[in-house]
Motif scaffolding. Sequence first.
Motif, PDB file in Angstrom:
ATOM      1  N   MET A   1     -57.368  22.402  11.492  1.00 15.16           N
ATOM      2  CA  MET A   1     -57.061  21.994  10.139  1.00 15.16           C
ATOM      3  C   MET A   1     -56.111  22.998   9.501  1.00 15.16           C
ATOM      4  N   ASN A   2     -55.178  22.491   8.727  1.00 15.94           N
ATOM      5  CA  ASN A   2     -54.225  23.326   8.000  1.00 15.94           C
ATOM      6  C   ASN A   2     -54.653  23.449   6.551  1.00 15.94           C
ATOM      7  N   GLN A   3     -54.179  24.505   5.903  1.00 12.64           N
ATOM      8  CA  GLN A   3     -54.481  24.688   4.481  1.00 12.64           C
ATOM      9  C   GLN A   3     -53.278  24.235   3.665  1.00 12.64           C
ATOM     10  N   TYR A   4     -53.555  23.457   2.610  1.00 19.03           N
ATOM     11  CA  TYR A   4     -52.505  22.887   1.768  1.00 19.03           C
ATOM     12  C   TYR A   4     -52.806  23.142   0.296  1.00 19.03           C
ATOM     13  N   GLU A   5     -51.756  23.079  -0.508  1.00 17.00           N
ATOM     14  CA  GLU A   5     -51.869  23.071  -1.965  1.00 17.00           C
ATOM     15  C   GLU A   5     -51.093  21.861  -2.462  1.00 17.00           C
ATOM     16  N   THR A   6     -51.716  21.110  -3.338  1.00 17.00           N
ATOM     17  CA  THR A   6     -51.033  19.990  -3.978  1.00 17.00           C
ATOM     18  C   THR A   6     -51.052  20.217  -5.478  1.00 17.00           C
ATOM     19  N   VAL A   7     -49.880  20.185  -6.073  1.00 16.20           N
ATOM     20  CA  VAL A   7     -49.758  20.263  -7.528  1.00 16.20           C
ATOM     21  C   VAL A   7     -49.232  18.911  -7.987  1.00 16.20           C
ATOM     22  N   PHE A   8     -49.900  18.337  -8.981  1.00 16.62           N
ATOM     23  CA  PHE A   8     -49.414  17.067  -9.510  1.00 16.62           C
ATOM     24  C   PHE A   8     -49.439  17.099 -11.031  1.00 16.62           C
ATOM     25  N   ILE A   9     -48.534  16.310 -11.611  1.00 14.59           N
ATOM     26  CA  ILE A   9     -48.383  16.244 -13.060  1.00 14.59           C
ATOM     27  C   ILE A   9     -48.827  14.863 -13.515  1.00 14.59           C
ATOM     28  N   LEU A  10     -49.784  14.845 -14.448  1.00  8.82           N
ATOM     29  CA  LEU A  10     -50.275  13.592 -15.007  1.00  8.82           C
ATOM     30  C   LEU A  10     -49.604  13.329 -16.341  1.00  8.82           C
ATOM     31  N   THR A  11     -49.477  12.076 -16.683  1.00  6.07           N
ATOM     32  CA  THR A  11     -48.834  11.676 -17.929  1.00  6.07           C
ATOM     33  C   THR A  11     -49.581  12.269 -19.132  1.00  6.07           C
ATOM     34  N   PRO A  12     -48.868  12.686 -20.182  1.00  7.77           N
ATOM     35  CA  PRO A  12     -49.509  13.348 -21.320  1.00  7.77           C
ATOM     36  C   PRO A  12     -50.253  12.413 -22.264  1.00  7.77           C
ATOM     37  N   VAL A  13     -50.184  11.115 -22.073  1.00 14.20           N
ATOM     38  CA  VAL A  13     -50.843  10.182 -22.987  1.00 14.20           C
ATOM     39  C   VAL A  13     -52.317   9.977 -22.659  1.00 14.20           C
ATOM     40  N   LEU A  14     -52.814  10.655 -21.624  1.00 15.59           N
ATOM     41  CA  LEU A  14     -54.209  10.509 -21.223  1.00 15.59           C
ATOM     42  C   LEU A  14     -55.125  11.359 -22.105  1.00 15.59           C
ATOM     43  N   SER A  15     -56.337  10.879 -22.306  1.00 15.44           N
ATOM     44  CA  SER A  15     -57.346  11.693 -22.981  1.00 15.44           C
ATOM     45  C   SER A  15     -57.890  12.696 -21.966  1.00 15.44           C
ATOM     46  N   ASP A  16     -58.696  13.646 -22.428  1.00 12.23           N
ATOM     47  CA  ASP A  16     -59.264  14.634 -21.510  1.00 12.23           C
ATOM     48  C   ASP A  16     -60.133  13.967 -20.450  1.00 12.23           C
ATOM     49  N   ALA A  17     -60.906  12.961 -20.853  1.00 11.89           N
ATOM     50  CA  ALA A  17     -61.770  12.256 -19.904  1.00 11.89           C
ATOM     51  C   ALA A  17     -60.943  11.508 -18.862  1.00 11.89           C
ATOM     52  N   GLN A  18     -59.872  10.861 -19.289  1.00 12.45           N
ATOM     53  CA  GLN A  18     -59.012  10.127 -18.364  1.00 12.45           C
ATOM     54  C   GLN A  18     -58.293  11.076 -17.408  1.00 12.45           C
ATOM     55  N   MET A  19     -57.887  12.235 -17.933  1.00 16.71           N
ATOM     56  CA  MET A  19     -57.216  13.226 -17.100  1.00 16.71           C
ATOM     57  C   MET A  19     -58.173  13.742 -16.020  1.00 16.71           C
ATOM     58  N   LYS A  20     -59.403  14.046 -16.409  1.00 18.08           N
ATOM     59  CA  LYS A  20     -60.403  14.533 -15.456  1.00 18.08           C
ATOM     60  C   LYS A  20     -60.713  13.456 -14.422  1.00 18.08           C
ATOM     61  N   GLU A  21     -60.802  12.209 -14.866  1.00 18.98           N
ATOM     62  CA  GLU A  21     -61.068  11.087 -13.951  1.00 18.98           C
ATOM     63  C   GLU A  21     -59.947  10.951 -12.915  1.00 18.98           C
ATOM     64  N   ALA A  22     -58.696  11.080 -13.368  1.00 20.15           N
ATOM     65  CA  ALA A  22     -57.559  10.965 -12.449  1.00 20.15           C
ATOM     66  C   ALA A  22     -57.562  12.101 -11.435  1.00 20.15           C
TER      67      ALA A  22
END
Length: 111
Positions: A1-22
């Motif tokens: 197994m290899n080690q990876y890092e993924t960085v992603f940007i979520l849209t700013p119109v999400l609430s905190d709950a929606q952001m955590k869910e995504a």
Amino acid sequence: MNQYETVFILTPVLSDAQMKEAADKFVNYLKDKGAEIISTENWGLKTLAYPIQKKTSGFYQMVEFKAEPTVIAKLELQMRRDERVLRYLTVKNEKHAAAYAEKRRNQKKEA
């Protein structure tokens, strides 16, 4: 197994709950595919260097994990299909980068 890092940007119109869910959606997807989650970080709302889809800010998330190389293409396909994700980047950590990431995590825990 290899080690990876993924960085992603979520849209700013999400609430905190929606952001955590995504973010949890992608972490759970990795777990379902047999990946070992090392750490997850929420970097918060940040201004983008240039507008993406007419948005000038976004919620940054980072997931560090160990997985088989075939999982990456499937993860990125899921991110491409999700309209909440503006951008994403996955990098493979080599031994020096993995050691640095572990050192950085340990410093965060101590602080």
